[in-house]
Write an enzyme that holds these catalytic residues in place. Structure first.
Site, PDB file in Angstrom:
ATOM      1  N   GLY A 179     -12.954  -1.886   7.190  1.00  0.00           N
ATOM      2  CA  GLY A 179     -14.210  -2.542   6.839  1.00  0.00           C
ATOM      3  C   GLY A 179     -15.416  -1.679   7.145  1.00  0.00           C
ATOM      4  O   GLY A 179     -15.290  -0.505   7.532  1.00  0.00           O
ATOM      5  N   GLN A 180     -16.601  -2.279   7.004  1.00  0.00           N
ATOM      6  CA  GLN A 180     -17.851  -1.518   7.155  1.00  0.00           C
ATOM      7  C   GLN A 180     -17.936  -0.853   8.534  1.00  0.00           C
ATOM      8  O   GLN A 180     -18.281   0.316   8.653  1.00  0.00           O
ATOM      9  CB  GLN A 180     -19.068  -2.433   6.935  1.00  0.00           C
ATOM     10  CG  GLN A 180     -20.364  -1.641   6.853  1.00  0.00           C
ATOM     11  CD  GLN A 180     -21.611  -2.501   6.945  1.00  0.00           C
ATOM     12  OE1 GLN A 180     -21.550  -3.701   7.220  1.00  0.00           O
ATOM     13  NE2 GLN A 180     -22.767  -1.890   6.724  1.00  0.00           N
TER      14      GLN A 180
ATOM     15  N   ASP B 118      -1.518  -8.191   9.096  1.00  0.00           N
ATOM     16  CA  ASP B 118      -2.303  -9.419   8.915  1.00  0.00           C
ATOM     17  C   ASP B 118      -2.467 -10.035  10.309  1.00  0.00           C
ATOM     18  O   ASP B 118      -1.491 -10.496  10.900  1.00  0.00           O
ATOM     19  CB  ASP B 118      -1.565 -10.371   7.973  1.00  0.00           C
ATOM     20  CG  ASP B 118      -2.323 -11.682   7.784  1.00  0.00           C
ATOM     21  OD1 ASP B 118      -3.376 -11.876   8.436  1.00  0.00           O
ATOM     22  OD2 ASP B 118      -1.849 -12.522   6.998  1.00  0.00           O
TER      23      ASP B 118
ATOM     24  N   TYR C 180     -19.993 -19.307   9.506  1.00  0.00           N
ATOM     25  CA  TYR C 180     -19.845 -18.007  10.179  1.00  0.00           C
ATOM     26  C   TYR C 180     -20.491 -18.063  11.572  1.00  0.00           C
ATOM     27  O   TYR C 180     -19.886 -17.683  12.579  1.00  0.00           O
ATOM     28  CB  TYR C 180     -20.503 -16.936   9.301  1.00  0.00           C
ATOM     29  CG  TYR C 180     -20.561 -15.550   9.882  1.00  0.00           C
ATOM     30  CD1 TYR C 180     -19.406 -14.800  10.088  1.00  0.00           C
ATOM     31  CD2 TYR C 180     -21.786 -14.948  10.180  1.00  0.00           C
ATOM     32  CE1 TYR C 180     -19.474 -13.503  10.587  1.00  0.00           C
ATOM     33  CE2 TYR C 180     -21.856 -13.660  10.674  1.00  0.00           C
ATOM     34  CZ  TYR C 180     -20.699 -12.943  10.887  1.00  0.00           C
ATOM     35  OH  TYR C 180     -20.776 -11.665  11.378  1.00  0.00           O
TER      36      TYR C 180
ATOM     37  N   LYS D  12     -18.734 -17.794  15.215  1.00  0.00           N
ATOM     38  CA  LYS D  12     -19.095 -16.750  16.184  1.00  0.00           C
ATOM     39  C   LYS D  12     -19.491 -17.376  17.530  1.00  0.00           C
ATOM     40  O   LYS D  12     -19.133 -16.866  18.587  1.00  0.00           O
ATOM     41  CB  LYS D  12     -20.239 -15.883  15.640  1.00  0.00           C
ATOM     42  CG  LYS D  12     -19.819 -14.946  14.507  1.00  0.00           C
ATOM     43  CD  LYS D  12     -18.810 -13.909  14.977  1.00  0.00           C
ATOM     44  CE  LYS D  12     -18.392 -12.940  13.899  1.00  0.00           C
ATOM     45  NZ  LYS D  12     -17.305 -12.050  14.272  1.00  0.00           N
TER      46      LYS D  12
HETATM   47  P1  NAD Z   1     -15.867  -6.164   6.803  1.00  0.00           P
HETATM   48  O1  NAD Z   1     -15.724  -7.387   5.974  1.00  0.00           O
HETATM   49  O2  NAD Z   1     -16.505  -4.960   6.199  1.00  0.00           O
HETATM   50  O3  NAD Z   1     -14.460  -5.722   7.372  1.00  0.00           O
HETATM   51  C1  NAD Z   1     -13.516  -6.643   7.851  1.00  0.00           C
HETATM   52  C2  NAD Z   1     -12.137  -6.037   7.646  1.00  0.00           C
HETATM   53  O4  NAD Z   1     -11.179  -6.988   8.112  1.00  0.00           O
HETATM   54  C3  NAD Z   1     -11.818  -5.761   6.168  1.00  0.00           C
HETATM   55  O5  NAD Z   1     -11.395  -4.436   5.993  1.00  0.00           O
HETATM   56  C4  NAD Z   1     -10.706  -6.758   5.847  1.00  0.00           C
HETATM   57  O6  NAD Z   1      -9.743  -6.265   4.920  1.00  0.00           O
HETATM   58  C5  NAD Z   1     -10.090  -6.974   7.224  1.00  0.00           C
HETATM   59  N1  NAD Z   1      -9.366  -8.240   7.301  1.00  0.00           N
HETATM   60  C6  NAD Z   1      -9.706  -9.429   6.757  1.00  0.00           C
HETATM   61  N2  NAD Z   1      -8.751 -10.347   7.002  1.00  0.00           N
HETATM   62  C7  NAD Z   1      -7.793  -9.711   7.730  1.00  0.00           C
HETATM   63  C8  NAD Z   1      -6.560 -10.131   8.271  1.00  0.00           C
HETATM   64  N3  NAD Z   1      -6.098 -11.384   8.117  1.00  0.00           N
HETATM   65  N4  NAD Z   1      -5.812  -9.224   8.939  1.00  0.00           N
HETATM   66  C9  NAD Z   1      -6.239  -7.936   9.111  1.00  0.00           C
HETATM   67  N5  NAD Z   1      -7.411  -7.488   8.591  1.00  0.00           N
HETATM   68  C10 NAD Z   1      -8.168  -8.369   7.915  1.00  0.00           C
HETATM   69  O7  NAD Z   1     -16.646  -6.582   8.130  1.00  0.00           O
HETATM   70  P2  NAD Z   1     -17.548  -5.657   9.077  1.00  0.00           P
HETATM   71  O8  NAD Z   1     -18.923  -5.692   8.541  1.00  0.00           O
HETATM   72  O9  NAD Z   1     -16.875  -4.381   9.348  1.00  0.00           O
HETATM   73  O10 NAD Z   1     -17.576  -6.575  10.379  1.00  0.00           O
HETATM   74  C11 NAD Z   1     -16.674  -6.389  11.450  1.00  0.00           C
HETATM   75  C12 NAD Z   1     -16.983  -7.401  12.515  1.00  0.00           C
HETATM   76  O11 NAD Z   1     -18.354  -7.248  12.933  1.00  0.00           O
HETATM   77  C13 NAD Z   1     -16.877  -8.863  12.064  1.00  0.00           C
HETATM   78  O12 NAD Z   1     -16.427  -9.650  13.135  1.00  0.00           O
HETATM   79  C14 NAD Z   1     -18.288  -9.245  11.735  1.00  0.00           C
HETATM   80  O13 NAD Z   1     -18.493 -10.626  11.856  1.00  0.00           O
HETATM   81  C15 NAD Z   1     -19.062  -8.487  12.770  1.00  0.00           C
HETATM   82  N6  NAD Z   1     -20.447  -8.253  12.375  1.00  0.00           N
HETATM   83  C16 NAD Z   1     -20.754  -7.440  11.330  1.00  0.00           C
HETATM   84  C17 NAD Z   1     -22.083  -7.260  10.966  1.00  0.00           C
HETATM   85  C18 NAD Z   1     -22.470  -6.370   9.825  1.00  0.00           C
HETATM   86  O14 NAD Z   1     -23.660  -6.304   9.472  1.00  0.00           O
HETATM   87  N7  NAD Z   1     -21.529  -5.648   9.214  1.00  0.00           N
HETATM   88  C19 NAD Z   1     -23.098  -7.902  11.693  1.00  0.00           C
HETATM   89  C20 NAD Z   1     -22.739  -8.767  12.723  1.00  0.00           C
HETATM   90  C21 NAD Z   1     -21.411  -8.905  13.082  1.00  0.00           C
HETATM   91  N1  SER Z   2     -24.486  -8.830   8.692  1.00  0.00           N
HETATM   92  C1  SER Z   2     -23.926 -10.095   9.018  1.00  0.00           C
HETATM   93  C2  SER Z   2     -24.075 -11.067   7.909  1.00  0.00           C
HETATM   94  O1  SER Z   2     -25.070 -10.973   7.211  1.00  0.00           O
HETATM   95  C3  SER Z   2     -24.568 -10.652  10.264  1.00  0.00           C
HETATM   96  O2  SER Z   2     -23.556 -11.058  11.081  1.00  0.00           O
HETATM   97  O3  SER Z   2     -23.236 -11.901   7.768  1.00  0.00           O
END
Ligand code: NAD
Ligand code: SER
Length: 323
Positions: A13-14, A54, A144, A148
């Site tokens: 993921g990101q 998974d 969401y 959290k």
């Molecule tokens: P993302 O959606 O880019 O990546 C999540 C990854 O999890 C994906 O690659 C997806 O394939 C994988 N995934 C989904 N279901 C799955 C499963 N059942 N088993 C295994 N893998 C699985 O999310 P992200 O932006 O990288 O966020 C990562 C964490 O950080 C999350 O908990 C998110 O809530 C938190 N977060 C992100 C942001 C942001 O701006 N990106 C901000 C606040 C919090």
């Molecule tokens: N970047 C995230 C969202 O917009 C914040 O947790 O969902």
């Protein structure tokens, strides 16, 4: 010194891609096992071990943790705010059960540290909008945000009841050029750069004056690793730490991009993500993170925009060279 064996769940993921690469630099490529449900991200290919996993399948997760001698887990799999509103049951189920699976196994096995991110989405319309404090009114309105906030208290519970050293950060919106965001309300702040470079224009799904807390990915990765490496006795918050770096609106980021791409223009077409953004604070007070583990961001809006544009332009040149 204990040899760390790290499992990153949601590594494609990101955040996962960049965090996995950063952890591999510190702990050695072979000691950081990347895992995800989707195909391995091409930036990870060849950089270290990858398993298809998974996180909802607790037995398989347990097998991998034992087989790979895992000592630390970074759980990043989740459904983010915008996608979560389209399928609330799925978001609740993944965001909660993944965490409970990881915490249960960590308690029973040799996993001595767990990282699980929370979000500014825990805050709701009744939380203070400016410099939102660590401890305040928290009444989230998205599934969401609810997941959290509940997750934060599970982390706190497992630490106090079972001594699982689980640590967490409430990330703001994250901005990156290596891997794409996955369904959040703050994603506009990444899309805008891609469209500015390829189209010279961007149609924003938020109103021009919607301020949100944001952070550049290098700061987010550093914050994560600094928190995880801090001495346990310094970690006074066992729910999740506020962290901050910058706050801007779509109009402000557009003006910053225009300094680099003068013919760039922005239009506005707010959609279902506007009320989500309006329910969150505009800026965050992170004094607990500053005090406990010396958090300090390096990138502000102008440094972030300059770095994003130069990296994306470089990627574009490389892509065009390959054609
Ligand atoms: P993302 O959606 O880019 O990546 C999540 C990854 O999890 C994906 O690659 C997806 O394939 C994988 N995934 C989904 N279901 C799955 C499963 N059942 N088993 C295994 N893998 C699985 O999310 P992200 O932006 O990288 O966020 C990562 C964490 O950080 C999350 O908990 C998110 O809530 C938190 N977060 C992100 C942001 C942001 O701006 N990106 C901000 C606040 C919090
Ligand atoms: N970047 C995230 C969202 O917009 C914040 O947790 O969902």
């Amino acid at each position: 010194m204990m040899k760390e064996r790290i499992l990153v769940i949601g590594a494609c993921g990101q955040i996962g891609v960049e965090l996995t690469l950063a952890l591999r630099k510190i702990y050695g490529a072979s000691n950081v096992v990347a895992s995800d449900m989707r195909e391995e991200n091409k930036l990870l290919t060849g950089t270290g071990p990858y398993v298809s996993l998974d996180v909802m399948n607790k037995e398989m997760l347990h097998v991998q943790i034992i087989r790979q001698n895992i000592t630390q887990i970074y759980l990043l799999a989740a459904i983010l705010s915008a996608t979560g509103e389209k399928n609330p049951n799925l978001a609740w189920s993944l965001n909660m059960q993944s965490l409970l699976n990881v915490l249960e196994i960590a308690r029973d096995e040799n996993v001595h540290k767990v990282y699980w991110p929370s979000s500014i989405a825990v805050f709701g319309p009744t939380s203070p909008k400016i410099n939102c404090p660590q401890q305040t009114i928290i009444e989230p309105t998205t599934v969401y945000g609810i997941s959290k906030y509940a997750g934060e208290f599970w982390c706190n519970y497992y630490f106090h009841r079972y001594n699982v050293d689980v640590r967490s950060i409430r990330y703001p919106g994250l901005i990156s050029y290596k891997s794409q965001p996955g369904g959040g309300t703050t994603d506009y702040a990444v899309e805008i750069f891609y469209d500015a470079i390829s189209e010279r224009k961007y149609n924003c799904f938020l109103k021009k004056d919607t301020f949100l807390p944001m952070m550049y990915m290098p700061d987010a990765i550093r914050a994560t690793i600094e928190l995880m490496e801090a001495p346990a006795e310094n970690i006074n918050i066992r729910t999740s730490y506020n962290v901050a770096a910058m706050s801007f609106s779509p109009a402000e980021i557009a003006a910053e991009i225009k300094k680099h791409i003068p013919d760039f223009s922005i239009s506005y077409e707010p959609d279902y993500r506007q009320p989500i953004a309006e329910s969150w604070p505009q800026s965050i007070d992170d004094s607990f993170a500053q005090k406990d583990w010396h958090w300090s961001p390096k990138f502000d809006l102008s440094a972030m925009a300059a770095d994003m544009i130069s990296n994306l332009e470089e990627q574009n040149i490389e892509k065009n060279d390959q054609i």
